[in-house]
Design an enzyme around this catalytic site. Sequence first.
Site, short mmCIF file in Angstrom:
data_model
loop_
_atom_site.label_atom_id
_atom_site.label_comp_id
_atom_site.label_asym_id
_atom_site.label_seq_id
_atom_site.Cartn_x
_atom_site.Cartn_y
_atom_site.Cartn_z
N GLU A 115 -50.62 21.27 21.07
CA GLU A 115 -50.89 22.56 21.08
C GLU A 115 -51.64 22.91 20.04
OE1 GLU A 115 -46.45 23.63 21.22
OE2 GLU A 115 -47.15 25.04 23.04
N GLU A 135 -42.54 18.46 26.08
CA GLU A 135 -41.33 19.29 25.77
C GLU A 135 -40.19 19.34 27.06
OE1 GLU A 135 -44.31 19.85 25.08
OE2 GLU A 135 -44.88 20.88 23.23
#
Length: 731
Positions: A115, A135
């Site tokens: 990210e 995730e």
Amino acid sequence: MGAVMVRVESHQRPVETRKRYNEEDRESHERPQEERSAAVRQGIVDKVETALSDPKVKSVVICGQNGIFCGGADIKEFGPKMSGPPLIPMIHAIEAANKPVVAAIEGSALGGGLELALGCHYRIAHSKARLGLPEVTLGLLPAAGGSQRLPRLIGVPAALDLITTGRHVTAAEALQLGIVDQVTDNNTVDAAVKFALSVAGQSLDARRISTYPCPQPSHLDALFEEVMQKVRQSARGAMAPVACVQAVRAAATLPYTQGLEREKELMATLFTSGQARALQYIFFAQRAVGRWRMPSGAGWDTSKHRPVNKAAVIGLGTMGQGITVALAQTGLSVVAIETQEKQLMKAKQAVSSTLERGAKRRGVAPPLDRISYSQNIQAVADVDLVIEAVFEDMGLKMEVFQQLSAVCKPGTVLCTNTSALDMDQLASETPNPELVVGMHFFSPAHVMKLLEVVYGPRSSPQAVATAMQLGKKMGKASVVVGNCRGFVGNRMLMPYSEQAFFLLEEGATPELVDRALEEFGFSMGLFRMSDLAGLDVGWRVRKSAGLAEPREASGQSARIRKGYRYSPIADLICEQGRFGQKTGSGWYQYDKPGSRVARSDPWLHSFLEQYRARHGLVARSIDHQEVLERCLYAMINEGFRILEDGIAAGPEDIDVIYVFGYGWPRHRGGPMFYASMVGLAKVLERLEHYHQAHPDVPYLQPCSLLKRLVASGSPPVHRWREVIKKLHSQL
Ligand SMILES: CCCCCC/C=C/CC(=O)SCCNC(=O)CCNC(=O)[C@H](O)C(C)(C)COP(=O)(O)OP(=O)(O)OC[C@H]1O[C@@H](n2cnc3c(N)ncnc32)[C@H](O)[C@@H]1OP(=O)(O)O
């Protein structure tokens, strides 16, 4: 000055963002973990800010330490009080910078790490780097803008694939997908600095991913509907994959800032959920089982494994074939022994075609020439390790072990793949019992991730270390367990299946039991699973235990063995030749032998009715709650006994075995973790209740470790070992 480098330092683990610039930062190593992580983020914020405001700096490169860009957030940091600068504004500040910021990706860019890279204007990756948003495997979603930026960068279908599966991609695939701009085989930081200088001063308007419109695939609604259906089906009740689809949908349908809000909302429901806790627990449990220890105190850190370059497999039935494939795929030379010529030919063909299919999938050459086949056991003379996988018969196995001791070179580790027999008895057939261990694979052995490594009282730590090292090399979740009937996995299966049979006697159907278990999250209910595995396997085990003796199938005594309640239902089914899928019928019916689609079987239902009538049993209505409590709590109770007996070192070992070998839903963390989530006092109370109702069922009698844990205030699962240790020291 040109380009300036901001280093994202890995902490002692290959994850975590920490920056080391000066003495003050070095001191931060002594701070508590959560403060250290905060210091990392603060370091990046400060350094980027300094670089951006320095007129001499033309561009910025963000790189990692020790060859790793960033493996993402430190999962141990997750909790209610997370301090330090949050990730989202940090990434926005980088993206909004008016100087080019380039991510130099070596090693891994995972989760928050990717990210961060997506917030940079350019990404340069080393050819060996792996990238991903894992995730979802931790019960979360990429909530630092990842679910909004990735679809904008690579399109909705590809982003859905990566975000809902959490799979890691290679640098080459990342380049193909458009996640990175360049891949290098050379020094990544040098390449990134060169690149950063080459783009200094250029407009960054087209480089800020959050400003991109999300590519709109045709039939957007249909696409999301289809993906959601697929995800729900495979998620088996897991929340995170569903939330991931919803977040990507927000990226496709909302402006970036609104999408980000939705991402935050969705993350809020996941972040503190029991499922996220369970998945993060299993992440660490999987790693913890590698730090094995035997009762003698010897363990992973004190025992050196023997090198294994050449291995042998004895017996080429289904298990032996799978083990041969797994060994060859790991790169070992394999000697495959089968005394029956016809079976040897059949096995050779099956092994070759499995290897060819696997190689085709991976785009590599099949390792056929690594295997030599023989009918003669003398061919194992020069191997480093043998895995015996002959028929589950003690006499036969003893004979094989005697032969092996005569043939093998000194020091060869001798392993048995028995699933329940006493491996110590086999060890006593050899002059070197210290070299004997169990390597209990699960079928199909080249697919299933679990390996139980079984030690007996005389197994040496070196033999255990050798089997564990081989398991690791084969990519298995390998767990060290003590020697007892069924070891850990199959021993816990006994009370589980026993309760399911009793439930049939009391009024349930296989469909009802399976539905309850599948809704709970099991990949397959017990009866469908038994049909797949073959009912004759359990029948043979019960016969060898003196339980499934052919008797008059009526009267009280037919349902009592060794003084306790027993259900002969499964034996009676086997007596009819119904062995499951392979015979075309078992607990269900199938179109033809070998077919996989289970259908309700009216014959079975009327058989159950007749059985109940014959034994004077009155069917009652049974709900899902009772199915779960009786099947799962009986199994969990046995898990506590296993801990009490020292067969498994800790609850993590049992949970890894069940998640990787028995289809236990990962988002429920394994049976022992599940018990801690339900509450140990509740599990104890329900077991007491059912034991009172069925006093002739010993598996329902709460074990003393469970009572002791409840008496000591039901500590969390990571504290159980303290109670177990105390219990053992008092025995
Ligand atoms: C409210 C919103 C808050 C948002 C906050 C921002 C959120 C960001 C989301 C994330 O970033 S979640 C984390 C995403 N990252 C991962 O899932 C990576 C997990 N790790 C791996 O895949 C692998 O460990 C690796 C990084 C590829 C390295 O593999 P390798 O085989 O080399 O080593 P391991 O044996 O797996 O690990 C070594 C050691 O490090 C520990 N560890 C690994 N990852 C983490 C982690 N993310 N957090 C904490 N600790 C980690 C691992 O447990 C091993 O230590 P141990 O003592 O042996 O257990």
